[in-house]
Enzyme design. Sequence first.
Site, PDB file in Angstrom:
ATOM      1  N   GLY A   1       0.817  -1.207   0.000  1.00 42.88           N
ATOM      2  CA  GLY A   1       0.000   0.000   0.000  1.00 42.88           C
ATOM      3  C   GLY A   1       0.849   1.254   0.000  1.00 42.88           C
TER       4      GLY A   1
ATOM      5  CG  ASP B   1      -5.064  -7.501  -7.972  1.00 45.01           C
ATOM      6  OD1 ASP B   1      -5.341  -7.198  -6.791  1.00 45.01           O
ATOM      7  OD2 ASP B   1      -5.923  -7.872  -8.793  1.00 45.01           O
ATOM      8  CG  LEU B   2      -1.090  -7.278  -2.552  1.00 45.88           C
ATOM      9  CD1 LEU B   2      -0.799  -6.605  -1.220  1.00 45.88           C
ATOM     10  CD2 LEU B   2      -0.037  -8.328  -2.877  1.00 45.88           C
TER      11      LEU B   2
ATOM     12  N   GLY C   1      -1.702   7.207   0.796  1.00 52.39           N
ATOM     13  CA  GLY C   1      -2.193   7.143   2.157  1.00 52.39           C
ATOM     14  C   GLY C   1      -1.143   6.837   3.206  1.00 52.39           C
TER      15      GLY C   1
ATOM     16  CE  LYS D   1      -8.533  -2.962   7.128  1.00 48.37           C
ATOM     17  NZ  LYS D   1      -7.133  -2.874   6.705  1.00 48.37           N
TER      18      LYS D   1
ATOM     19  CE1 TYR E   1     -11.249  -1.077   5.039  1.00 47.84           C
ATOM     20  CE2 TYR E   1     -12.063  -0.599   7.245  1.00 47.84           C
ATOM     21  CZ  TYR E   1     -11.103  -0.436   6.264  1.00 47.84           C
ATOM     22  OH  TYR E   1      -9.999   0.340   6.492  1.00 47.84           O
TER      23      TYR E   1
ATOM     24  CB  SER F   1      -9.852  -0.516  10.406  1.00 48.73           C
ATOM     25  OG  SER F   1     -10.865   0.469  10.509  1.00 48.73           O
TER      26      SER F   1
ATOM     27  CG  ASP G   1      -0.196   0.429  -3.920  1.00 47.20           C
ATOM     28  OD1 ASP G   1      -1.252   0.014  -4.457  1.00 47.20           O
ATOM     29  OD2 ASP G   1      -0.192   1.214  -2.949  1.00 47.20           O
TER      30      ASP G   1
END
Length: 257
Positions: free
Chosen positions: A9, A42-43, A13, A158, A154, A114, A33
């Site tokens: 990533g 592409d993970l 960000g 997380k 999401y 997160s 990334d």
Amino acid sequence: MQRIIAISGAASGLGRALAQRLAAVGDRVIGVDRSGVQVEADLGAEAGRAEALRRIGELAEGRLDGLALAAAVGPHRPAQEVTRVNYFGVLALLDGLLPMLEQGEAPAALVVASVGAYFDESCDAALVEACLSGSEEAALQSCDSLRLSGFMAYSSTKRALIRAIKSRAADWGARGVRLNALAPGNMETPMLESLYAHPKIGPAARALSVPLGHNAKPEQVAAVAAFLLGADANYIHGAALLADGGMMAAMRPDANA
């Protein structure tokens, strides 16, 4: 000796902010990334994960001193995509790079979770357990059968990441590799902008109260990530550290520590 640290990533960000911070103090950073960095992959796909592991191995020459896994797609994306990238993409790199971390100097790994992992109302227990089972197929089927939204996926993935980190603490500690999770709150990133723009999720996301009065800049959270990867955090292991501006304290002041 110059540290070698891989960051997924790294193109935007938090990942980019961390890469810049570590490079500024002399670390050699290997960015991962979809584009714009040393390792483009592409993970969300098995082939992309394999390519990332191969290229990191080549560039690092078999040794990593640090690993930060910050790559993720936001809750505005479809549930299956969220699950592929945010859980199975992360775990593929985490476990796949352990042998290289074992060769490093005071090695440490960090997974970015997160604050959403702590929202019980948006976590689906079945998806969390499917992720922890290690079966990507079962997890993707769970997304479909339960008709989960990207938001549910999401938070659930997380939460599964945090549990996966804690379940690895004993083994990784015995191998001499520290492993922790970082759970940020709202950060001023392209992901948050996309979330705010979503017609259904956006209003609720904007309404979340942050006691410090503002969303974090990626650089603020990157400072915490850099600390967890560094020597001053050498007795922090198997932990999940919140960096949310007091959000969880305000929402659940009576929650167990």
